[in-house]
Design an enzyme around this catalytic site. Structure first.
Site, PDB file in Angstrom:
ATOM      1  CG  ASP A  12       8.365  -3.008  14.968  1.00  0.00           C
ATOM      2  OD1 ASP A  12       7.434  -2.201  15.104  1.00  0.00           O
ATOM      3  OD2 ASP A  12       8.936  -3.557  15.929  1.00  0.00           O
ATOM      4  CG  ASP A 131      12.071   0.597  24.812  1.00  0.00           C
ATOM      5  OD1 ASP A 131      10.828   0.567  24.841  1.00  0.00           O
ATOM      6  OD2 ASP A 131      12.727   1.272  24.008  1.00  0.00           O
TER       7      ASP A 131
HETATM    8  O1  LIG Z   1      10.117  -2.412  18.566  1.00  0.00           O
HETATM    9  C1  LIG Z   1      11.066  -3.197  18.592  1.00  0.00           C
HETATM   10  O2  LIG Z   1      10.926  -4.432  18.403  1.00  0.00           O
HETATM   11  C2  LIG Z   1      12.447  -2.667  18.846  1.00  0.00           C
HETATM   12  C3  LIG Z   1      13.485  -3.558  18.917  1.00  0.00           C
HETATM   13  C4  LIG Z   1      14.764  -3.090  19.143  1.00  0.00           C
HETATM   14  C5  LIG Z   1      14.982  -1.735  19.285  1.00  0.00           C
HETATM   15  C6  LIG Z   1      13.953  -0.835  19.218  1.00  0.00           C
HETATM   16  C7  LIG Z   1      12.663  -1.278  19.005  1.00  0.00           C
HETATM   17  N1  LIG Z   1      11.582  -0.451  18.938  1.00  0.00           N
HETATM   18  C8  LIG Z   1      11.399   0.942  18.963  1.00  0.00           C
HETATM   19  O3  LIG Z   1      12.558   1.750  18.831  1.00  0.00           O
HETATM   20  C9  LIG Z   1      12.447   2.784  19.766  1.00  0.00           C
HETATM   21  C10 LIG Z   1      13.782   3.238  20.229  1.00  0.00           C
HETATM   22  O4  LIG Z   1      14.541   3.787  19.188  1.00  0.00           O
HETATM   23  P1  LIG Z   1      15.710   4.807  19.592  1.00  0.00           P
HETATM   24  O5  LIG Z   1      16.410   4.161  20.728  1.00  0.00           O
HETATM   25  O6  LIG Z   1      15.025   6.067  19.968  1.00  0.00           O
HETATM   26  O7  LIG Z   1      16.535   4.895  18.370  1.00  0.00           O
HETATM   27  C11 LIG Z   1      11.664   2.174  20.905  1.00  0.00           C
HETATM   28  O8  LIG Z   1      11.061   3.112  21.711  1.00  0.00           O
HETATM   29  C12 LIG Z   1      10.668   1.322  20.185  1.00  0.00           C
HETATM   30  O9  LIG Z   1       9.566   2.112  19.780  1.00  0.00           O
END
Ligand SMILES: O=C(O)c1ccccc1N[C@@H]1O[C@H](COP(=O)(O)O)[C@@H](O)[C@H]1O
Length: 242
Positions: A12, A131
């Site tokens: 990340d 999520d």
């Molecule tokens: O992975 C994390 O810790 C995380 C924390 C906060 C937000 C997102 C996170 N992870 C990844 O981001 C995608 C979502 O991104 P978006 O909403 O499409 O812009 C999520 O699926 C995780 O893979």
């Protein structure tokens, strides 16, 4: 679907650094250095997949697009790319990195028509990240509620979504163990493969997730446990190999 649980070490990226968060909360970052070094280390240790996330894009605080493109281009293994992929332009840029698939989060909650279109166009290259806190979906860096898990799952199933990455937000980055019941419940609600995410702390956690392969769990993301050396990736791959 393979019989062996796939492992996806996570990198990340926030502000150019590999980080881990606690429950996805901005401001809880622990830094683990250069993303490329981490990715190459997991590849050398035998990883077949990398889960690569642009946290700035997910939070709306910036972009690490060029860095993620470079990391993906330097790897021989499969990459699942996520964070901030929400429209045609960001999807085209993500797919142009050569990643194997992308993981959509917020877009699946806020732009259902666009997501249905890209699922139809790109098939297996599109996964959706579910999520959740309880059964409420979270988007926009996990800061905003975005609907009910099983309603959204039914809609995405009907649209042909190929796979789901299921994260229990309250377990993510906490080393408190995976939410096995959530994984069972999602597997019971869909015939699509599920990638587990959040909470892995030990080899026993991975073995427990591996028992759910017959129910539809295909893989598991592993983050903090690897960075904090609770076990090595080699040990993890061995633990799920039988
Ligand atoms: O992975 C994390 O810790 C995380 C924390 C906060 C937000 C997102 C996170 N992870 C990844 O981001 C995608 C979502 O991104 P978006 O909403 O499409 O812009 C999520 O699926 C995780 O893979």
């Amino acid at each position: 679907m393979t019989n062996r649980l796939e492992l996806l070490p996570a990198v990340d990226v926030r502000d150019g650094q590999a980080v881990r968060l606690v429950k996805g909360a901005s401001g809880t970052e622990t830094s683990f250095g250069e993303p490329l070094a981490a990715a190459l280390a997991w590849q050398s240790a035998g990883a077949e997949w990398l889960h690569l996330v642009d946290l700035d894009a997910a939070f709306g605080t910036g972009s690490n697009r060029e860095l993620l493109r470079e990391v993906t281009g330097r790897l021989d293994i499969k990459v699942e790319l996520s964070g901030g992929i929400r429209d045609d332009e960001s999807l085209a840029a993500a797919l142009a990195t050569g990643c194997t698939r992308v993981n959509l989060g917020t877009a699946a909650l806020e732009s259902p028509e666009w997501v249905a279109k890209v699922i139809a166009e790109h098939g297996d290259q599109i996964a959706v990240g579910l999520d959740v806190v309880g059964t409420t979906l979270r988007g926009r860096g996990w800061t905003r509620d975005g609907g009910q898990l099983y309603d959204v799952l039914a809609r995405l199933d009907a649209e042909g979504c190929a796979r789901y990455v299921v994260t229990d937000v309250n377990r993510d980055g906490t080393l408190t163990g995976p939410n096995l019941q959530l994984l069972r419940d999602v597997c019971a609600a869909t015939d699509r493969p599920v990638v587990a995410s959040g909470g892995v702390s030990s080899l026993d956690d991975l073995r427990a997730i591996a028992t759910l392969v017959p129910e539809g769990v295909e893989g598991s993301i592993v983050g903090k446990a690897l960075y904090e050396q609770k076990f090595t990736l080699e040990e993890a791959l061995e633990a799920v190999s039988r």
